[in-house]
Motif scaffolding. Structure first.
Motif, PDB file in Angstrom:
ATOM      1  N   PHE A 201       0.851  -1.184   0.000  1.00 41.45           N
ATOM      2  CA  PHE A 201       0.000   0.000   0.000  1.00 41.45           C
ATOM      3  C   PHE A 201       0.889   1.237   0.000  1.00 41.45           C
ATOM      4  CE2 PHE A 201      -2.965   3.112   1.644  1.00 41.45           C
ATOM      5  CZ  PHE A 201      -4.107   2.769   0.956  1.00 41.45           C
TER       6      PHE A 201
ATOM      7  N   HIS B 289     -13.040  10.833   3.347  1.00 38.03           N
ATOM      8  CA  HIS B 289     -11.579  10.979   3.241  1.00 38.03           C
ATOM      9  C   HIS B 289     -11.234  11.035   1.752  1.00 38.03           C
ATOM     10  CE1 HIS B 289      -7.380  10.200   3.816  1.00 38.03           C
ATOM     11  NE2 HIS B 289      -7.413   8.894   3.970  1.00 38.03           N
TER      12      HIS B 289
ATOM     13  N   GLU C 138      -8.332  10.276   0.253  1.00 40.35           N
ATOM     14  CA  GLU C 138      -7.314   9.377  -0.304  1.00 40.35           C
ATOM     15  C   GLU C 138      -7.980   8.423  -1.302  1.00 40.35           C
ATOM     16  OE1 GLU C 138      -4.688   7.414   2.497  1.00 40.35           O
ATOM     17  OE2 GLU C 138      -3.246   6.990   0.907  1.00 40.35           O
TER      18      GLU C 138
ATOM     19  N   ASP D 290      -7.866   5.384  -2.237  1.00 36.48           N
ATOM     20  CA  ASP D 290      -8.409   4.040  -1.987  1.00 36.48           C
ATOM     21  C   ASP D 290      -9.875   4.099  -1.568  1.00 36.48           C
ATOM     22  OD1 ASP D 290      -7.162   5.243   0.275  1.00 36.48           O
ATOM     23  OD2 ASP D 290      -7.269   3.369   1.385  1.00 36.48           O
ATOM     24  N   HIS D 291     -10.369   5.291  -1.211  1.00 36.67           N
ATOM     25  CA  HIS D 291     -11.793   5.454  -0.871  1.00 36.67           C
ATOM     26  C   HIS D 291     -12.516   6.383  -1.837  1.00 36.67           C
ATOM     27  CE1 HIS D 291     -10.562   3.448   2.719  1.00 36.67           C
ATOM     28  NE2 HIS D 291      -9.665   4.383   2.941  1.00 36.67           N
TER      29      HIS D 291
ATOM     30  N   HIS E 290      -7.126   9.989   8.462  1.00 40.22           N
ATOM     31  CA  HIS E 290      -5.715   9.935   8.356  1.00 40.22           C
ATOM     32  C   HIS E 290      -5.077  11.231   7.817  1.00 40.22           C
ATOM     33  CE1 HIS E 290      -3.001   7.915   4.967  1.00 40.22           C
ATOM     34  NE2 HIS E 290      -2.223   8.400   5.888  1.00 40.22           N
TER      35      HIS E 290
ATOM     36  N   ASP F 284     -10.824   5.405   7.495  1.00 41.40           N
ATOM     37  CA  ASP F 284      -9.574   4.753   7.927  1.00 41.40           C
ATOM     38  C   ASP F 284      -9.522   4.481   9.431  1.00 41.40           C
ATOM     39  OD1 ASP F 284      -8.365   4.629   5.451  1.00 41.40           O
ATOM     40  OD2 ASP F 284      -7.097   6.388   5.740  1.00 41.40           O
TER      41      ASP F 284
ATOM     42  N   TYR G  70      -2.187  -1.564  11.463  1.00 40.01           N
ATOM     43  CA  TYR G  70      -2.747  -0.430  10.723  1.00 40.01           C
ATOM     44  C   TYR G  70      -2.525   0.872  11.495  1.00 40.01           C
ATOM     45  CZ  TYR G  70      -5.969   2.153   7.809  1.00 40.01           C
ATOM     46  OH  TYR G  70      -6.494   3.063   6.944  1.00 40.01           O
TER      47      TYR G  70
ATOM     48  N   HIS H 122     -11.779  -0.150   5.854  1.00 41.96           N
ATOM     49  CA  HIS H 122     -10.861  -1.278   5.621  1.00 41.96           C
ATOM     50  C   HIS H 122     -11.148  -2.327   6.695  1.00 41.96           C
ATOM     51  CE1 HIS H 122      -8.203   0.910   2.858  1.00 41.96           C
ATOM     52  NE2 HIS H 122      -8.034   1.866   3.753  1.00 41.96           N
TER      53      HIS H 122
HETATM   54 FE1  FEO Z   1      -5.984   7.082   4.093  1.00 41.55          FE
HETATM   55 FE2  FEO Z   1      -7.512   4.074   3.450  1.00 41.55          FE
HETATM   56  O1  FEO Z   1      -6.810   5.764   3.073  1.00 41.55           O
END
Ligand code: FEO
Length: 394
Positions: free
Chosen positions: A23, A79, A81, A83-84, A146, A165, A191, A222
């Motif tokens: 990641f 968020h 980022e 991945d979301h 995050h 996150d 994590y 996640h």
């Molecule tokens: Fe900060 Fe799962 O992204």
């Protein structure tokens, strides 16, 4: 996997990424991960909470197709980022009337990252609510879980917290909820160590902020959901509020055996004084495990040979990483060997400006360690044991 209903009209519609092993081109994912997305189909409006990684939009869209949702009114971006947020453009393409709901800061980031047009956004203030008819979403600004723009979404009627996150774990599993508490605790701690630890003081504030909410389910973006939220709330509380423990983390490299011999002798001296040691050979270490060890440790002792007048590059990498993760360390030292001189200690010390630690006298051996070096290592172990005791680290 088909959408699964977790409460009436609340569905899990995200994607499981079984095969991902890295990641941010940095963090090892030994157990894969998931990008959880949740659809809430209220009596009047529908909202999607977070989307999925840009590599898996088809999974999300397919899940939404299976639910036969005519319209999505709100895409909540807790968020920015990717991945979301990465599949927001595809969701907006399929549901053109949908608005992206996020914090003002998140709006700017999503425009920068995904070029989403400005008119697609609704920004929300802290504690603002949006009604979906029979269900209400409350948005809780929670910076630094995050990134600085993050927020949590609370579904009032069902008492579900969607924290993105925050409280997550990189764990690919078909379990909707936590079943193996030990496994999830380990994954969540990893994590926390890799993603959240640099923001420990912000997390303290955010934990205080959600204290007043009744939470039946924590549904992160996640890993599995928590239907017994106490497990993860208690764990986070301990990770961010507890004092460090009587632990020395010892990341090291040895090229020809001298530093290894010193590590061996030093570990023995610490163990004899009842100090717990976590030793990591940086040529083979999973950096996630090293990060996890840093969560509880009071002291780090770095073992390095001298190479080209400085520390071994793998050791420098570990030092830079520890500096970025900002663990709650109190003491640090360096042990190792050199051939004819060098600046390993000065260079390593310059790599950890974020750590408010006391630097204990390093032990450097010219060539293979000798009697005086072993004695110095024993003294260092005694100093550490005494400092831990004086500080009350159990
Ligand atoms: Fe900060 Fe799962 O992204």
């Amino acid at each position: 996997m088909k959408p699964r209903e977790i409460r009436p009209k609340v569905y899990c519609v995200g994607a499981i990424d079984w095969d991902r092993r890295l990641f941010d081109a940095l963090i090892p994912l030994p157990d894969g991960t998931s990008y959880n997305s949740y659809l809430i189909n209220g009596s009047e409006k529908a909202a999607l909470i977070d989307t999925v990684d840009p590599t898996m939009p088809d999974v999300l869209i397919n899940n939404l197709n299976q639910l036969v949702i005519d319209n999505i009114d709100y895409v909540v971006a807790n968020h920015a980022e990717q991945d979301h947020s990465g599949a927001i453009p595809q969701v907006l393409g399929k549901y053109p009337k949908a608005k992206v709901v996020c914090t003002p800061k998140c709006k700017g980031m999503l425009i920068d990252l995904l070029m989403i047009p400005e008119e697609k956004f609704i920004t929300v203030n802290d504690k603002e609510t949006i009604s979906l008819g029979d269900k209400t979403l409350e948005f809780i600004h929670a910076p630094w879980v995050h990134w600085p723009e993050t927020m949590l979404t609370y579904l009032k009627e069902d008492k579900i917290l969607f924290p993105c996150d925050f409280f997550g774990s990189h764990l690919a599993t078909t379990d909707l909820y936590v079943t193996d508490e030990g496994q999830v605790y380990e994954a969540a701690k990893r994590y926390y160590a890799e993603i959240m630890m640099p923001f420990r003081t912000n997390i303290q504030k955010n934990l205080e902020k959600i204290k007043g909410y009744t939470i039946d389910i924590i549904a992160p973006s996640h890993g599995p959901m928590y239907d017994k939220p106490k497990l993860i709330l208690k764990a986070y509380h301990s990770w961010v509020f507890d004092e460090p423990k009587n632990i020395v983390v010892l990341p090291y490299i040895s090229m020809h055996g001298s530093t290894h011999k010193m590590v061996e002798c030093f570990v023995e001296a610490l163990v004899q004084r009842s100090v717990i040691v976590k030793q990591f050979d940086l040529t083979v270490t999973d950096i996630g495990k090293l990060a996890m060890a840093l969560v509880d440790a009071a002291t780090v002792v770095i073992g390095t040979p001298t190479i080209l007048v400085g520390p071994h590059p793998n050791v420098a990498y570990a030092a830079i990483l520890a500096n970025a993760l900002r663990p709650n360390l109190k003491f640090i030292s360096i042990i190792g060997s050199y051939g004819w001189g060098g600046k390993a200690v000065e260079q390593l010390a310059a790599m950890i400006p974020n750590l408010s630690v006391e630097i204990l006298e390093p032990v450097l051996s010219k060539g293979f360690p000798k009697e005086a070096d072993f004695k110095a290592l024993d003294n260092l172990a005694a100093t550490i044991a005494e400092k831990h005791k004086q500080s009350g680290f159990a």
